[in-house]
Design a protein around this motif. Structure first.
Motif, PDB file in Angstrom:
ATOM      1  N   PHE A  64      45.823  46.931  54.170  1.00 53.98           N
ATOM      2  CA  PHE A  64      47.127  47.566  54.003  1.00 53.98           C
ATOM      3  C   PHE A  64      48.063  46.538  53.373  1.00 53.98           C
ATOM      4  CE2 PHE A  64      49.190  45.715  57.768  1.00 53.98           C
ATOM      5  CZ  PHE A  64      48.096  45.381  58.547  1.00 53.98           C
ATOM      6  N   GLN A  65      49.338  46.933  53.157  1.00 56.14           N
ATOM      7  CA  GLN A  65      50.329  46.185  52.380  1.00 56.14           C
ATOM      8  C   GLN A  65      49.940  46.274  50.887  1.00 56.14           C
ATOM      9  OE1 GLN A  65      53.301  44.830  52.835  1.00 56.14           O
ATOM     10  NE2 GLN A  65      53.447  45.054  55.049  1.00 56.14           N
ATOM     11  N   SER A  66      50.708  47.079  50.149  1.00 54.70           N
ATOM     12  CA  SER A  66      50.329  47.340  48.753  1.00 54.70           C
ATOM     13  C   SER A  66      50.146  46.067  47.907  1.00 54.70           C
ATOM     14  CB  SER A  66      51.320  48.305  48.103  1.00 54.70           C
ATOM     15  OG  SER A  66      52.619  47.779  48.076  1.00 54.70           O
ATOM     16  N   PRO A  67      50.964  45.007  48.078  1.00 47.91           N
ATOM     17  CA  PRO A  67      50.708  43.815  47.240  1.00 47.91           C
ATOM     18  C   PRO A  67      49.334  43.203  47.528  1.00 47.91           C
ATOM     19  CG  PRO A  67      52.913  43.719  48.211  1.00 47.91           C
ATOM     20  CD  PRO A  67      52.200  44.844  48.890  1.00 47.91           C
ATOM     21  N   ALA A  68      48.939  43.205  48.807  1.00 46.23           N
ATOM     22  CA  ALA A  68      47.629  42.643  49.163  1.00 46.23           C
ATOM     23  C   ALA A  68      46.517  43.516  48.600  1.00 46.23           C
ATOM     24  CB  ALA A  68      47.503  42.531  50.684  1.00 46.23           C
ATOM     25  N   ILE A  69      46.705  44.833  48.648  1.00 51.33           N
ATOM     26  CA  ILE A  69      45.689  45.756  48.118  1.00 51.33           C
ATOM     27  C   ILE A  69      45.537  45.546  46.608  1.00 51.33           C
ATOM     28  CG2 ILE A  69      45.126  48.184  47.713  1.00 51.33           C
ATOM     29  CD1 ILE A  69      46.650  48.843  50.339  1.00 51.33           C
ATOM     30  N   ILE A  70      46.675  45.479  45.914  1.00 49.94           N
ATOM     31  CA  ILE A  70      46.618  45.360  44.449  1.00 49.94           C
ATOM     32  C   ILE A  70      45.989  44.015  44.045  1.00 49.94           C
ATOM     33  CG2 ILE A  70      48.007  45.252  42.328  1.00 49.94           C
ATOM     34  CD1 ILE A  70      49.931  47.291  43.687  1.00 49.94           C
ATOM     35  N   GLU A  71      46.341  42.955  44.770  1.00 50.29           N
ATOM     36  CA  GLU A  71      45.734  41.649  44.450  1.00 50.29           C
ATOM     37  C   GLU A  71      44.225  41.692  44.706  1.00 50.29           C
ATOM     38  OE1 GLU A  71      47.006  38.635  43.311  1.00 50.29           O
ATOM     39  OE2 GLU A  71      49.130  39.165  43.208  1.00 50.29           O
ATOM     40  N   TYR A  72      43.796  42.416  45.770  1.00 53.67           N
ATOM     41  CA  TYR A  72      42.356  42.542  46.031  1.00 53.67           C
ATOM     42  C   TYR A  72      41.677  43.281  44.873  1.00 53.67           C
ATOM     43  CZ  TYR A  72      37.831  43.588  48.007  1.00 53.67           C
ATOM     44  OH  TYR A  72      36.465  43.691  48.179  1.00 53.67           O
ATOM     45  N   LEU A  73      42.315  44.377  44.438  1.00 53.54           N
ATOM     46  CA  LEU A  73      41.733  45.151  43.327  1.00 53.54           C
ATOM     47  C   LEU A  73      41.593  44.285  42.085  1.00 53.54           C
ATOM     48  CD1 LEU A  73      43.617  48.571  43.741  1.00 53.54           C
ATOM     49  CD2 LEU A  73      41.250  48.047  44.381  1.00 53.54           C
ATOM     50  N   GLU A  74      42.593  43.441  41.856  1.00 51.90           N
ATOM     51  CA  GLU A  74      42.555  42.546  40.682  1.00 51.90           C
ATOM     52  C   GLU A  74      41.383  41.559  40.776  1.00 51.90           C
ATOM     53  OE1 GLU A  74      43.926  42.603  37.912  1.00 51.90           O
ATOM     54  OE2 GLU A  74      44.372  40.617  37.134  1.00 51.90           O
ATOM     55  N   GLU A  75      41.126  41.055  41.994  1.00 47.27           N
ATOM     56  CA  GLU A  75      40.010  40.112  42.160  1.00 47.27           C
ATOM     57  C   GLU A  75      38.663  40.829  42.086  1.00 47.27           C
ATOM     58  OE1 GLU A  75      40.327  37.567  45.604  1.00 47.27           O
ATOM     59  OE2 GLU A  75      42.458  37.244  45.211  1.00 47.27           O
ATOM     60  N   ARG A  76      38.632  42.013  42.682  1.00 44.40           N
ATOM     61  CA  ARG A  76      37.364  42.755  42.788  1.00 44.40           C
ATOM     62  C   ARG A  76      36.974  43.396  41.456  1.00 44.40           C
ATOM     63  NH1 ARG A  76      33.518  45.473  43.028  1.00 44.40           N
ATOM     64  NH2 ARG A  76      32.535  46.538  44.766  1.00 44.40           N
ATOM     65  N   PHE A  77      37.961  43.864  40.713  1.00 39.33           N
ATOM     66  CA  PHE A  77      37.712  44.536  39.422  1.00 39.33           C
ATOM     67  C   PHE A  77      38.557  43.821  38.352  1.00 39.33           C
ATOM     68  CE2 PHE A  77      37.699  47.813  42.815  1.00 39.33           C
ATOM     69  CZ  PHE A  77      36.369  48.187  42.779  1.00 39.33           C
ATOM     70  N   PRO A  78      38.089  42.682  37.866  1.00 37.71           N
ATOM     71  CA  PRO A  78      38.940  41.856  36.986  1.00 37.71           C
ATOM     72  C   PRO A  78      39.334  42.518  35.666  1.00 37.71           C
ATOM     73  CG  PRO A  78      36.977  40.647  37.704  1.00 37.71           C
ATOM     74  CD  PRO A  78      36.796  42.055  38.157  1.00 37.71           C
ATOM     75  N   GLU A  79      38.548  43.509  35.214  1.00 33.35           N
ATOM     76  CA  GLU A  79      38.847  44.128  33.911  1.00 33.35           C
ATOM     77  C   GLU A  79      39.276  45.573  34.057  1.00 33.35           C
ATOM     78  OE1 GLU A  79      39.021  42.589  31.027  1.00 33.35           O
ATOM     79  OE2 GLU A  79      38.416  40.690  31.918  1.00 33.35           O
ATOM     80  N   PRO A  80      40.265  46.045  33.365  1.00 32.52           N
ATOM     81  CA  PRO A  80      41.211  45.253  32.590  1.00 32.52           C
ATOM     82  C   PRO A  80      42.170  44.524  33.544  1.00 32.52           C
ATOM     83  CG  PRO A  80      41.867  47.565  32.571  1.00 32.52           C
ATOM     84  CD  PRO A  80      40.587  47.498  33.314  1.00 32.52           C
ATOM     85  N   PRO A  81      42.633  43.339  33.138  1.00 33.79           N
ATOM     86  CA  PRO A  81      43.452  42.544  34.070  1.00 33.79           C
ATOM     87  C   PRO A  81      44.873  43.084  34.234  1.00 33.79           C
ATOM     88  CG  PRO A  81      43.197  41.392  31.981  1.00 33.79           C
ATOM     89  CD  PRO A  81      42.395  42.650  31.864  1.00 33.79           C
ATOM     90  N   LEU A  82      45.379  42.956  35.445  1.00 30.14           N
ATOM     91  CA  LEU A  82      46.788  43.291  35.726  1.00 30.14           C
ATOM     92  C   LEU A  82      47.674  42.065  35.540  1.00 30.14           C
ATOM     93  CD1 LEU A  82      46.362  45.376  39.011  1.00 30.14           C
ATOM     94  CD2 LEU A  82      47.281  46.236  36.844  1.00 30.14           C
ATOM     95  N   LEU A  83      47.036  40.880  35.567  1.00 30.20           N
ATOM     96  CA  LEU A  83      47.791  39.621  35.486  1.00 30.20           C
ATOM     97  C   LEU A  83      47.389  38.849  34.239  1.00 30.20           C
ATOM     98  CD1 LEU A  83      47.483  38.559  39.226  1.00 30.20           C
ATOM     99  CD2 LEU A  83      49.636  39.005  38.015  1.00 30.20           C
ATOM    100  N   PRO A  84      48.351  38.093  33.646  1.00 29.77           N
ATOM    101  CA  PRO A  84      48.020  37.302  32.452  1.00 29.77           C
ATOM    102  C   PRO A  84      47.143  36.090  32.783  1.00 29.77           C
ATOM    103  CG  PRO A  84      50.362  37.108  33.014  1.00 29.77           C
ATOM    104  CD  PRO A  84      49.748  38.015  34.031  1.00 29.77           C
ATOM    105  N   GLY A  85      46.654  35.441  31.706  1.00 30.34           N
ATOM    106  CA  GLY A  85      45.645  34.394  31.860  1.00 30.34           C
ATOM    107  C   GLY A  85      46.145  33.045  32.350  1.00 30.34           C
ATOM    108  N   ASP A  86      47.419  32.711  32.143  1.00 26.49           N
ATOM    109  CA  ASP A  86      47.856  31.377  32.560  1.00 26.49           C
ATOM    110  C   ASP A  86      48.799  31.449  33.759  1.00 26.49           C
ATOM    111  OD1 ASP A  86      50.871  30.582  31.404  1.00 26.49           O
ATOM    112  OD2 ASP A  86      49.887  32.276  30.429  1.00 26.49           O
ATOM    113  N   ALA A  87      48.822  30.348  34.509  1.00 26.40           N
ATOM    114  CA  ALA A  87      49.484  30.344  35.823  1.00 26.40           C
ATOM    115  C   ALA A  87      50.991  30.577  35.729  1.00 26.40           C
ATOM    116  CB  ALA A  87      49.183  29.029  36.542  1.00 26.40           C
ATOM    117  N   ILE A  88      51.642  29.988  34.712  1.00 20.93           N
ATOM    118  CA  ILE A  88      53.095  30.186  34.573  1.00 20.93           C
ATOM    119  C   ILE A  88      53.396  31.658  34.284  1.00 20.93           C
ATOM    120  CG2 ILE A  88      55.079  29.735  33.041  1.00 20.93           C
ATOM    121  CD1 ILE A  88      54.752  27.452  34.914  1.00 20.93           C
TER     122      ILE A  88
END
Ligand SMILES: N[C@@H](CCC(=O)N[C@@H](CS)C(=O)NCC(=O)O)C(=O)O
Length: 215
Positions: A64-88
Motif C-alpha cells: 500500500f501507499q501509492s508512491p511505494a507501489i509505483i516505485e515497486y512497479l518501476e523496479e519490477r517492470f523497468p520498461e517503459p521507464p517512469l523515471l529518467p536515467g540520471d540521478a539528478i
C-alpha cells in the motif's frame, strides 16, 4: 494476476492505474466502495491497516501507499521507464511528483475535507480550502515548468510522460471536479490535454472505471 483495490474517484488509486497501464501489465480491478465505508471494513484493514486506497496484491505480497507501489512497479517492470536515467533528473522528477503527492493531495483528501467540514460546521465541500492548496502547489509547478526550456511542452520533464504525470493528471481531475480555476496554469493544462490522448491515461480515467456511476 495483479489485483488493485481502489475507488474510481480516488486520486491515489488513479495514479496507480496510470502507472500499471503505462507499464502495459494486466491487472484486475477490486472496487472499494467509499460510500459504504468498505475501506474501513476488517477484510480491507487486514490488507491495509490504514484503511486508505489503494492496495495492490502483486508477486505474493500486498503493498500500500501509492508512491511505494509505483516505485515497486518501476523496479519490477523497468520498461517503459517512469523515471529518467540520471540521478539528478530523477530527483527533480520525484520533487515535482512529491509537490503534488505530499503537499497538495493530502490536504484535500476526503478525511481531511470531512474534518474541515466538521470544524467549520458546513455541509458542502470546502471549495475555498481545496482551491487554496491546489493554487499553492500548481503555481509552484507552473513556475518550474516555465523555467525548463529543454522539456517537450506535452510533458513535465524530458520528452515522454512518466512519474510526474502519474501524480499530476489525477490532481487536475480533482481540481476540475471541485471547480478550481485552472486558467492561471496554461502549461499544466497543455500537459493534461496531451496526456488525455494517450491510452494509459484514458484507460485509467475515473469516469470509465467499473465502480463509476452508470457503469
Ligand atoms: N499516502 C497515501 C494516501 C492514501 C489516501 O489518502 N487515499 C485516499 C483516496 S485518494 C483514501 O483512501 N481516502 C479515504 C478516506 O479518506 O476515508 C497514498 O498515497 O496511497
Amino acid at each position: 494476476m495483479i489485483k488493485l483495490w481502489n475507488y474510481f474517484r480516488s486520486g491515489t488509486s488513479h495514479r496507480v492505474r496510470i502507472a500499471l497501464n503505462f507499464k502495459g501489465v494486466e491487472w484486475q480491478y477490486q472496487p472499494l466502495n467509499f460510500l459504504t465505508q468498505q475501506h474501513k471494513e476488517k477484510a480491507y484493514l487486514d490488507l491495509n491497516p490504514q484503511g486508505l486506497a489503494p492496495a495492490i496484491e502483486i508477486d505474493g505480497a500486498v503493498l500500500f501507499q501509492s508512491p511505494a507501489i509505483i516505485e515497486y512497479l518501476e523496479e519490477r517492470f523497468p520498461e517503459p521507464p517512469l523515471l529518467p536515467g540520471d540521478a539528478i533528473s530523477r530527483a527533480k522528477v520525484r520533487a515535482m511528483a512529491m509537490l503534488i503527492g505530499c503537499d497538495i493531495h493530502p490536504l484535500n483528501n476526503l478525511r481531511v475535507l470531512n474534518e474541515v467540514k466538521a470544524l467549520t460546521g458546513q455541509d458542502a465541500p470546502p471549495l475555498d480550502w481545496i482551491a487554496h492548496w491546489v493554487a499553492e502547489g500548481f503555481s509552484a509547478l507552473e513556475t518550474l515548468l516555465s523555467r525548463d526550456d529543454s522539456r517537450h511542452p506535452d510533458v513535465c520533464f524530458g520528452t515522454t510522460p512518466g512519474l510526474v504525470e502519474c501524480y499530476l493528471i489525477p490532481q487536475v481531475y480533482a481540481a476540475n471536479r471541485f471547480k478550481v480555476d485552472m486558467t492561471p496554469y496554461p502549461l499544466i493544462r497543455q500537459i493534461d490535454q496531451a496526456c488525455s490522448k494517450l491510452a494509459a491515461f484514458q484507460k485509467a480515467h475515473p469516469d470509465i472505471q467499473p465502480d463509476a456511476p452508470g457503469k
